[in-house]
Design an enzyme around this catalytic site. Structure first.
Site, PDB file in Angstrom:
ATOM      1  N   CYS A   1       0.805  -1.239   0.000  1.00  0.00           N
ATOM      2  CA  CYS A   1       0.000   0.000   0.000  1.00  0.00           C
ATOM      3  C   CYS A   1       0.829   1.276   0.000  1.00  0.00           C
ATOM      4  CB  CYS A   1      -0.946  -0.001   1.196  1.00  0.00           C
ATOM      5  SG  CYS A   1      -0.113   0.265   2.784  1.00  0.00           S
TER       6      CYS A   1
ATOM      7  N   CYS B   1      21.348 -12.012   9.584  1.00  0.00           N
ATOM      8  CA  CYS B   1      20.341 -13.085   9.611  1.00  0.00           C
ATOM      9  C   CYS B   1      19.850 -13.466   8.220  1.00  0.00           C
ATOM     10  CB  CYS B   1      19.163 -12.700  10.505  1.00  0.00           C
ATOM     11  SG  CYS B   1      18.108 -11.395   9.827  1.00  0.00           S
TER      12      CYS B   1
ATOM     13  N   CYS C   1       1.686  -4.625   8.229  1.00  0.00           N
ATOM     14  CA  CYS C   1       1.418  -3.220   7.905  1.00  0.00           C
ATOM     15  C   CYS C   1       0.093  -2.845   8.554  1.00  0.00           C
ATOM     16  CB  CYS C   1       1.341  -3.042   6.388  1.00  0.00           C
ATOM     17  SG  CYS C   1       0.795  -1.390   5.899  1.00  0.00           S
TER      18      CYS C   1
ATOM     19  N   CYS D   1      -2.667  -1.833   5.607  1.00  0.00           N
ATOM     20  CA  CYS D   1      -3.292  -2.789   4.678  1.00  0.00           C
ATOM     21  C   CYS D   1      -3.296  -4.213   5.215  1.00  0.00           C
ATOM     22  CB  CYS D   1      -2.647  -2.716   3.301  1.00  0.00           C
ATOM     23  SG  CYS D   1      -1.003  -3.446   3.185  1.00  0.00           S
TER      24      CYS D   1
ATOM     25  N   HIS E   1       1.372  -9.017   5.701  1.00  0.00           N
ATOM     26  CA  HIS E   1       2.458  -9.587   6.500  1.00  0.00           C
ATOM     27  C   HIS E   1       3.787  -9.018   6.022  1.00  0.00           C
ATOM     28  CE1 HIS E   1       4.834 -12.695   8.561  1.00  0.00           C
ATOM     29  NE2 HIS E   1       5.548 -12.748   7.459  1.00  0.00           N
TER      30      HIS E   1
ATOM     31  N   HIS F   1       8.784 -10.631  11.080  1.00  0.00           N
ATOM     32  CA  HIS F   1       8.637 -10.866  12.520  1.00  0.00           C
ATOM     33  C   HIS F   1       9.563  -9.924  13.282  1.00  0.00           C
ATOM     34  CE1 HIS F   1       7.052 -14.668  10.897  1.00  0.00           C
ATOM     35  NE2 HIS F   1       6.309 -14.686  11.979  1.00  0.00           N
TER      36      HIS F   1
ATOM     37  N   ASP G   1      16.332  -9.764  19.876  1.00  0.00           N
ATOM     38  CA  ASP G   1      17.791  -9.938  19.838  1.00  0.00           C
ATOM     39  C   ASP G   1      18.468  -8.847  19.007  1.00  0.00           C
ATOM     40  OD1 ASP G   1      17.037 -10.640  17.303  1.00  0.00           O
ATOM     41  OD2 ASP G   1      17.707 -12.713  17.414  1.00  0.00           O
TER      42      ASP G   1
ATOM     43  N   ARG H   1      14.831  -6.517  16.881  1.00  0.00           N
ATOM     44  CA  ARG H   1      15.210  -6.772  15.479  1.00  0.00           C
ATOM     45  C   ARG H   1      13.935  -7.025  14.675  1.00  0.00           C
ATOM     46  NH1 ARG H   1      16.371 -11.889  12.746  1.00  0.00           N
ATOM     47  NH2 ARG H   1      16.345 -12.867  14.804  1.00  0.00           N
TER      48      ARG H   1
ATOM     49  N   CYS I   1      12.683  -8.128  11.569  1.00  0.00           N
ATOM     50  CA  CYS I   1      13.228  -8.958  10.502  1.00  0.00           C
ATOM     51  C   CYS I   1      12.175  -8.997   9.399  1.00  0.00           C
ATOM     52  CB  CYS I   1      13.488 -10.343  11.087  1.00  0.00           C
ATOM     53  SG  CYS I   1      14.200 -11.498   9.930  1.00  0.00           S
TER      54      CYS I   1
HETATM   55 FE    FE Z   1       0.605  -1.828   3.633  1.00  0.00          FE
END
Ligand code: FE
Length: 133
Positions: A51, A66, A97, A100, A103, A106, A110, A119, A121
């Protein structure tokens, strides 16, 4: 962050590439070290690929090693939402987000202690980038 963006699954599929759809709408994860922003340290802003909301600033980005882009904090506390995720036999905190509902990745406890110890990630495929002029 009150005006949420709500699209149908068909609209999301039209808007996003298949890889992006898998991550943003099916909580997928790109392969470690595969993303274009993992080793990307140019000054600028990262936006939601779903979005275009501003999510992270390059000033909060660091090399965590990582395999995914890592940030110590979002641009604004209300830019992202966090949700408990118990999938794959792990207890993690999912980052989405706020605008919107896509996903993003995570957040783990750490991160660099001197910068708050978090963090974020985040999948490269969940982000778009605009450099500072
Ligand atoms: Fe979004």
């Amino acid at each position: 962050m009150s005006d949420k963006i709500v699209l149908t699954e068909e609209e999301w599929r039209e808007k996003l590439s298949a890889e992006q759809y898998h991550i943003l709408r099916e909580s997928g994860t790109e392969r470690a070290f595969s993303g274009k922003f993992d080793k990307h340290f140019i000054a600028g802003e990262y936006y939601c690929a779903g979005c275009e909301t501003s999510l992270f600033n390059s000033g909060a980005k660091y090399n965590s090693g990582c395999g995914w882009p890592a940030f110590t904090e979002p641009m604004a506390n209300d830019a992202v939402e966090e949700r408990r995720d118990v999938s794959f036999g792990m207890i993690r905190t999912e980052v989405l987000c706020a605008k919107c509902g896509s996903h993003l990745g995570h957040v783990f406890p750490d991160g660099p202690p001197e910068k708050g110890g978090l963090r974020y990630c985040i999948n490269s495929l969940a982000l778009n980038f605009e450099s500072e002029d």
